[in-house]
Scaffold this active site. Structure first.
Site: not given
Ligand code: AMP
Length: 179
Positions: A64, A101
């Site tokens: 994205r 996660e």
């Molecule tokens: P992160 O936990 O910041 O490493 O998130 C990893 C990726 O997952 C990011 O690039 C977001 O695009 C996607 N992502 C994580 N949580 C969400 C959420 N609640 N809604 C949409 N995209 C998410």
């Protein structure tokens, strides 16, 4: 940028409960991308944030982060660099494995993608825990760019992902409460 305009974009984001797994409130930005007015407001707001920073490369995170990464690169007169999942980039890469996660993930970048003269803007659509961007930042920093900035379209503030980047300027256009 007027607050109402940003609120308009935020109103276009669709919340999908329990996707991809139970308990996650997924912020679906495709509904903000498909609205032409919302798309233009985001482009203008992000360009405004970075137009005077001398950005030479925008690094977009698969998948994205490619959407606005490429648009922003063109708007800023910079080049675009994809940071991809393993096995997708054809030339020699450097890679980093990090814990998410739900299991581990690896990201890769071409080893010659960034030089010491570059001012880099790293972009992804959403900041959640920050784990993905932190791994991406580690990779980019091994190439010693002059300066690095980080941007997201939106941010899940309660997860406190920003805390992972104490020494980098991090921006987002709007945020959501909850995890
Ligand atoms: P992160 O936990 O910041 O490493 O998130 C990893 C990726 O997952 C990011 O690039 C977001 O695009 C996607 N992502 C994580 N949580 C969400 C959420 N609640 N809604 C949409 N995209 C998410």
């Amino acid at each position: 940028m007027k607050k109402e305009k940003i609120e308009f974009v935020k109103s276009k984001v669709r919340n999908i409960p329990d996707f991809p797994v139970k308990g996650i409130q997924f912020k679906d930005l495709t509904t903000a991308f498909k609205d032409s007015e919302s798309l233009r407001i985001m482009c203008d707001a992000l360009t405004e944030l970075y137009k005077d920073k001398g950005i030479t490369k925008v690094v977009g995170i698969e998948a994205r982060g490619f959407i606005f990464g490429a648009i922003l690169a063109e708007r800023l007169g910079a080049g675009f660099v994809p940071l991809r999942k393993p096995g997708k980039l054809p030339a020699k890469t450097i890679k980093k494995t990090y814990t998410k996660e739900y299991g581990d993930d690896t990201i890769e970048i071409h080893e010659d993608a960034i030089s010491e003269n570059d001012v880099v803007l790293m972009h992804d659509d959403l900041l959640a825990t920050g784990g993905t961007m932190a791994a991406a930042l580690d990779l980019v920093r091994t190439m010693n760019p002059k300066e690095v900035y980080i941007n997201f379209i939106c941010e899940l503030v309660d997860l406190k992902g920003r805390a992972l980047f104490p020494d980098v300027e991090v921006t987002s256009l709007f945020d959501f409460e909850g995890e």
